[in-house]
Design a protein around this motif. Structure first.
Motif, PDB file in Angstrom:
ATOM      1  N   HIS A  74       0.854  -1.200   0.000  1.00 42.95           N
ATOM      2  CA  HIS A  74       0.000   0.000   0.000  1.00 42.95           C
ATOM      3  C   HIS A  74       0.880   1.237   0.000  1.00 42.95           C
ATOM      4  O   HIS A  74       1.693   1.425   0.902  1.00 42.95           O
ATOM      5  N   HIS A 144      -6.830   7.218   0.186  1.00 38.59           N
ATOM      6  CA  HIS A 144      -5.992   6.024   0.259  1.00 38.59           C
ATOM      7  C   HIS A 144      -6.750   4.807  -0.260  1.00 38.59           C
ATOM      8  O   HIS A 144      -6.763   3.755   0.376  1.00 38.59           O
ATOM      9  N   ASP A 161      -5.259  -3.979   1.725  1.00 37.67           N
ATOM     10  CA  ASP A 161      -5.268  -2.760   2.528  1.00 37.67           C
ATOM     11  C   ASP A 161      -6.146  -1.712   1.860  1.00 37.67           C
ATOM     12  O   ASP A 161      -5.872  -1.308   0.727  1.00 37.67           O
ATOM     13  N   ASP A 162      -7.188  -1.310   2.532  1.00 38.73           N
ATOM     14  CA  ASP A 162      -8.025  -0.160   2.170  1.00 38.73           C
ATOM     15  C   ASP A 162      -8.948  -0.393   0.984  1.00 38.73           C
ATOM     16  O   ASP A 162     -10.129  -0.052   1.060  1.00 38.73           O
ATOM     17  N   ASN A 165     -12.681  -3.029   2.506  1.00 35.35           N
ATOM     18  CA  ASN A 165     -12.746  -2.883   3.960  1.00 35.35           C
ATOM     19  C   ASN A 165     -13.633  -3.969   4.542  1.00 35.35           C
ATOM     20  O   ASN A 165     -14.651  -4.342   3.962  1.00 35.35           O
ATOM     21  N   HIS A 185     -13.562   0.775  -0.079  1.00 34.30           N
ATOM     22  CA  HIS A 185     -13.173   1.904   0.759  1.00 34.30           C
ATOM     23  C   HIS A 185     -14.048   3.117   0.428  1.00 34.30           C
ATOM     24  O   HIS A 185     -14.347   3.377  -0.751  1.00 34.30           O
ATOM     25  N   HIS A 223      -8.439  -1.949   8.044  1.00 25.98           N
ATOM     26  CA  HIS A 223      -7.408  -1.928   9.074  1.00 25.98           C
ATOM     27  C   HIS A 223      -7.691  -2.887  10.207  1.00 25.98           C
ATOM     28  O   HIS A 223      -6.972  -2.910  11.204  1.00 25.98           O
TER      29      HIS A 223
END
Length: 257
Positions: A74, A144, A161-162, A165, A185, A223
């Protein structure tokens, strides 16, 4: 919460760590340790390991000697890169173009994580995917959305990542409508490239991902949480997530084509 090392499959471990916004709200973060088919190990993303977790990992990796690479997937997850490189200086260090620009003093590999050549090195163990219709790094650095997604073939684990979610947190984050379900996201609207076709490219990428990775059995998401799924269900989860962002994609098409 305290950091934990969780074994998700025979050769896949996830580190569930802390990341606090404003020093208060812990939204969590992650990295993963994966044992490759040849017996070596790689990290997916970087994190400053607590002493107990590092001891566990050292026991698995011959004191860290079998950690052969660190893949920072990321572009905006950069807080722990220097620590991880210092902890495992012999491991090949991979990052996105933003990592290389942010930390030019580190000994990065020439191949970047967004490059197709990454699959040539690690394709026996992983499949990688970069979202289409959105830039990997937005001009607005508060967005992001995009990252390099990785599927560990053997365990069927998606590390992401991101971009996707999956949130499982207590109050007040439990009040968010995204809690308890897989979704994109919330910065998608800002991330879509301002040009004709971007919304369709993103949708087609997502549908293709769901099809290609249909055998996935879990999603380790930043996260916060890990979502266990049945083999064959990932396409439906992606389709449901696309359904929820349909108004965003329709609005983008109406404005840009």
């Amino acid at each position: 919460m305290s950091d934990t090392l969780v074994r998700l499959a025979e050769n896949f471990w996830t580190v569930r760590g802390e990341f606090r916004i404003g020093g208060m709200l812990d939204v969590g973060t992650q990295c993963a340790l994966v044992k490759l088919a040849d017996g070596d190990f790689v990290f997916l993303d970087s994190y400053t390991l607590t002493d107990p977790i590092r001891e566990e990992i050292d026991a698995l990796t011959d004191g860290g000697a079998k950690v052969k690479a660190i893949l920072n997937l990321h572009p905006f997850h950069t807080v722990h890169c220097e620590w991880m490189h210092k902890a495992y200086p012999h491991a090949d260090l991979y990052g996105t173009a933003r990592h290389l620009a942010k930390f030019p003093q580190l000994s990065w590999q020439e191949t970047k994580c967004e490059d197709a050549a990454l699959a040539e090195r690690f394709g026996a163990d992983f499949d990688f995917s970069v979202p289409q219709g959105v830039p990997l790094v937005c001009d607005d650095e508060s967005v992001h959305f995009s990252s390099v997604l990785a599927l560990h073939r053997e365990s069927g684990t998606i590390h992401v990542d991101d971009t996707f979610n999956y949130l499982r947190k207590g109050f007040p984050l439990s009040l968010l409508p995204i809690t308890g379900r897989l979704g994109f996201h919330p910065t998608l609207a800002k991330a879509l490239e301002k040009r004709a076709g971007a919304a369709d490219e993103f949708r087609e990428w997502a549908i293709d991902l769901g099809t290609r990775w249909s055998d996935a059995r879990r999603i380790a998401a930043a996260h916060n949480a890990v979502l266990e799924i049945s083999s064959g269900s990932f396409p439906d989860l992606v389709g449901e997530a696309l359904g929820r962002v349909k108004p965003i994609l329709d609005k983008h098409r109406a404005q840009y084509g």
